[in-house]
Design an enzyme around this catalytic site. Structure first.
Site, PDB file in Angstrom:
ATOM      1  N   ASN A 110       0.808  -1.239  -0.035  1.00 53.20           N
ATOM      2  CA  ASN A 110       0.078  -0.028  -0.139  1.00 53.20           C
ATOM      3  C   ASN A 110       0.992   1.250   0.081  1.00 53.20           C
ATOM      4  OD1 ASN A 110      -0.588   2.027   2.454  1.00 53.20           O
ATOM      5  ND2 ASN A 110       0.280  -0.151   3.420  1.00 53.20           N
ATOM      6  N   PHE A 114      -1.757   8.147   4.055  1.00 57.82           N
ATOM      7  CA  PHE A 114      -2.517   8.799   5.095  1.00 57.82           C
ATOM      8  C   PHE A 114      -3.775   9.442   4.529  1.00 57.82           C
ATOM      9  CE2 PHE A 114       1.257   9.509   8.448  1.00 57.82           C
ATOM     10  CZ  PHE A 114       1.229   8.021   8.582  1.00 57.82           C
ATOM     11  N   SER A 176       5.264   5.006   8.816  1.00 57.34           N
ATOM     12  CA  SER A 176       4.565   4.704   7.314  1.00 57.34           C
ATOM     13  C   SER A 176       5.601   5.247   6.464  1.00 57.34           C
ATOM     14  CB  SER A 176       3.221   5.632   7.364  1.00 57.34           C
ATOM     15  OG  SER A 176       3.021   5.472   5.916  1.00 57.34           O
ATOM     16  N   ASN A 178       4.955   5.790   3.316  1.00 59.00           N
ATOM     17  CA  ASN A 178       4.168   6.672   2.398  1.00 59.00           C
ATOM     18  C   ASN A 178       4.195   8.265   2.451  1.00 59.00           C
ATOM     19  OD1 ASN A 178       3.785   4.277   0.918  1.00 59.00           O
ATOM     20  ND2 ASN A 178       2.429   3.575   2.479  1.00 59.00           N
ATOM     21  N   THR A 179       4.792   8.635   3.569  1.00 58.48           N
ATOM     22  CA  THR A 179       4.711   9.896   4.074  1.00 58.48           C
ATOM     23  C   THR A 179       6.102  10.477   3.990  1.00 58.48           C
ATOM     24  OG1 THR A 179       2.664  10.090   5.119  1.00 58.48           O
ATOM     25  CG2 THR A 179       4.057  11.895   5.632  1.00 58.48           C
ATOM     26  N   LYS A 217       5.129   3.635  17.088  1.00 54.02           N
ATOM     27  CA  LYS A 217       5.067   2.567  16.133  1.00 54.02           C
ATOM     28  C   LYS A 217       6.392   2.745  15.243  1.00 54.02           C
ATOM     29  CE  LYS A 217       2.246   0.122  12.850  1.00 54.02           C
ATOM     30  NZ  LYS A 217       1.061  -0.252  12.299  1.00 54.02           N
ATOM     31  N   ASN A 246       5.836  -1.552  11.426  1.00 51.83           N
ATOM     32  CA  ASN A 246       4.878  -1.215  10.340  1.00 51.83           C
ATOM     33  C   ASN A 246       5.338  -1.990   9.031  1.00 51.83           C
ATOM     34  OD1 ASN A 246       3.275   0.752   8.872  1.00 51.83           O
ATOM     35  ND2 ASN A 246       3.716   2.264  10.376  1.00 51.83           N
TER      36      ASN A 246
HETATM   37  C1  LIG Z   1      -3.608  -1.208   3.402  1.00 49.76           C
HETATM   38  C2  LIG Z   1      -3.039  -0.891   4.616  1.00 49.76           C
HETATM   39  C3  LIG Z   1      -3.151   0.304   5.340  1.00 49.76           C
HETATM   40  C4  LIG Z   1      -2.283   0.523   6.496  1.00 49.76           C
HETATM   41  N1  LIG Z   1      -2.303   2.100   6.989  1.00 49.76           N
HETATM   42  C5  LIG Z   1      -1.554   1.908   8.234  1.00 49.76           C
HETATM   43  C6  LIG Z   1      -1.730   3.215   8.845  1.00 49.76           C
HETATM   44  O1  LIG Z   1      -2.681   4.051   8.590  1.00 49.76           O
HETATM   45  N2  LIG Z   1      -1.068   3.497   9.990  1.00 49.76           N
HETATM   46  C7  LIG Z   1      -0.211   2.560  10.620  1.00 49.76           C
HETATM   47  O2  LIG Z   1       0.245   2.678  11.759  1.00 49.76           O
HETATM   48  N3  LIG Z   1      -0.011   1.261   9.898  1.00 49.76           N
HETATM   49  C8  LIG Z   1      -0.805   0.948   8.623  1.00 49.76           C
HETATM   50  N4  LIG Z   1      -0.538  -0.194   8.213  1.00 49.76           N
HETATM   51  C9  LIG Z   1       0.321  -1.051   8.636  1.00 49.76           C
HETATM   52  C10 LIG Z   1      -0.444  -2.073   9.619  1.00 49.76           C
HETATM   53  O3  LIG Z   1      -0.959  -1.536  10.519  1.00 49.76           O
HETATM   54  C11 LIG Z   1       0.803  -3.073   9.905  1.00 49.76           C
HETATM   55  O4  LIG Z   1       1.748  -2.772  10.761  1.00 49.76           O
HETATM   56  C12 LIG Z   1       1.501  -3.725   8.931  1.00 49.76           C
HETATM   57  O5  LIG Z   1       0.461  -4.192   7.767  1.00 49.76           O
HETATM   58  C13 LIG Z   1       1.826  -5.316   9.268  1.00 49.76           C
HETATM   59  O6  LIG Z   1       1.034  -6.122   9.549  1.00 49.76           O
HETATM   60  P1  LIG Z   1       0.294  -7.192   8.719  1.00 49.76           P
HETATM   61  O7  LIG Z   1       1.388  -7.899   8.151  1.00 49.76           O
HETATM   62  O8  LIG Z   1      -0.336  -8.206   9.468  1.00 49.76           O
HETATM   63  O9  LIG Z   1      -0.552  -6.452   7.636  1.00 49.76           O
HETATM   64  C14 LIG Z   1      -1.243  -0.422   6.855  1.00 49.76           C
HETATM   65  C15 LIG Z   1      -1.198  -1.482   6.477  1.00 49.76           C
HETATM   66  C16 LIG Z   1      -2.100  -1.706   5.256  1.00 49.76           C
HETATM   67  C17 LIG Z   1      -2.054  -3.192   4.596  1.00 49.76           C
END
Ligand SMILES: Cc1cc2nc3c(=O)[nH]c(=O)nc-3n(C[C@H](O)[C@H](O)[C@H](O)COP(=O)(O)O)c2cc1C
Length: 363
Positions: A110, A114, A176, A178-179, A217, A246
């Site tokens: 992704n 934000f 993140s 992406n910022t 985080k 993350n």
């Molecule tokens: C589509 C998507 C959007 C995400 N948006 C955020 C976010 O806004 N803030 C954040 O702290 N982590 C965000 N994450 C990261 C997840 O919270 C998590 O840290 C990461 O996906 C690893 O866990 P997983 O392998 O179980 O997905 C996002 C992940 C995905 C897939």
């Protein structure tokens, strides 16, 4: 998997990933998804920061960015839900397409950037949920910065000020990918300043002497020196916890999905190993003194248990839900219960960090 879950997943798979996400949110908001709210096995109960978690399996940030479906996600059986990341002002995020499913790899990329309805609407929803009769469960608020803000700490302080009195815990998301510039906040001096200002904002804003725990985080793409700095700053500032972590900007060579070269953060199965190694290292560096939330690639009881053994007091997941549907939460809890009992633990807390403990001399 129930037939209804399988049907729903195949409908969602036919849609573009971001449309599928909105459809899932709609179904949850309109109570179209069956609740799996049932008592948890006592071995899963755990208390961290004075909060009593019915089980240690939480929903990671990003699924419920605008705090629309925290109650519905709790009723799927999650022990806690993290809403956000929310930015102070509403912003659209990056242009689409910005969300990719790597089916062959059970992974997601992704670069949403934000997308957020802003903290005022977010806070109103949290207040409304709390006011509903029978509302229970632990809901954390994950805050970030607007893309065009220059002094990042101002945004975190502002966000904390708006949600500290109504969230069960707070998270500053500094990882993140992406910022632009966000991950630089993980460097020693920037992190020290940000955490001190965030803690002060939490202390001012909590209301009625309430001080929700404040967590940071971090990402999984840290050098040993960066991990060391994070651990030292965490211990020195008194931040209450760390989430590790993350999404990753790495692209493991074994990825097969068509969209594997898309820019953004990779999550899901390929993230499990690197994020668990990072978690274990941070547990070791912080000497088990700061509760950690393990996140990255959890998809079953064994991967959740491995995070606990590596030092996680609680765990979170997101991507595996995309591939396994809402029944996954219940299955992870059942499998984790069996694994804990198999190894003779009376509670999940007893197993935390057991793979990282120094061997104790008997003499
Ligand atoms: C589509 C998507 C959007 C995400 N948006 C955020 C976010 O806004 N803030 C954040 O702290 N982590 C965000 N994450 C990261 C997840 O919270 C998590 O840290 C990461 O996906 C690893 O866990 P997983 O392998 O179980 O997905 C996002 C992940 C995905 C897939």
């Amino acid at each position: 998997m129930r037939l209804s879950d399988r049907l729903a997943l195949s409908v969602l798979y036919a849609l573009k990933p971001e449309t599928a996400h909105h459809a899932a949110l709609y179904a949850l908001e309109h109570h179209l998804v069956a609740s799996r709210d049932e008592p948890d096995d006592p071995v899963l109960r755990t208390s961290v920061w004075g909060l009593n978690f019915p089980n240690p399996v939480g929903l990671a940030a990003g699924f419920d960015k605008d705090a629309r479906v925290s109650g519905a996600m709790l009723s799927l059986g999650f022990g806690f839900v993290e809403a956000g990341t929310v930015t102070p002002r509403p912003q659209a995020g990056n242009p689409r397409p910005r969300l990719f499913r790597l089916d062959e790899d059970h992974a997601v990329i992704n670069r949403l950037g934000f997308n957020s309805g802003g903290v005022d609407a977010f806070a109103q929803r949290l207040v409304a949920r709390r006011g509903k009769p029978g509302s229970k469960g632990i809901v954390g608020a994950n805050v970030g910065k607007n893309r065009d803000t220059v002094d990042a700490a101002d945004d975190y302080v502002g966000g904390i000020g708006k949600v500290a009195a109504i969230a069960d815990y707070l998270v500053v998301n500094i990882s993140s990918p992406n910022t632009p510039g966000l991950r630089d906040l993980q460097a020693r001096a920037a992190l020290d300043d940000l955490l001190r200002r965030s803690i002060a904002a939490r202390n001012r804003a909590g209301g009625g002497g309430r001080k929700p725990p404040l967590l940071a985080k971090v990402g999984p793409d840290l050098t040993p020196a960066q991990m060391n700095a994070i651990a030292e700053v965490a211990l020195a500032t008194g931040v209450d916890g760390l989430i590790v972590g993350n999404t990753t900007v790495a692209r493991p060579p074994e990825l097969r999905g068509r969209d594997r070269a898309e820019a953004g953060g990779l999550s899901g199965a390929p993230l499990f190993k690197p994020s668990t190694e990072c978690l274990a290292e941070i547990y070791r560096l912080t000497k088990g003194r700061i509760p950690l939330i393990g996140c990255g690639g959890i998809a079953d009881g064994a991967t959740a248990y491995a995070k606990v053994r590596a030092g996680a007091s609680l765990v979170q997941l997101y991507s595996a839900l995309v591939f396994h549907g809402p029944g996954l939460v219940r299955r992870i809890k059942q499998e984790l219960t069996q694994l804990l009992r198999r190894d003779g633990w009376n509670s999940v807390a007893e197993a935390v960090g057991c793979d990282c403990r120094e061997p104790v001399s008997r003499f």
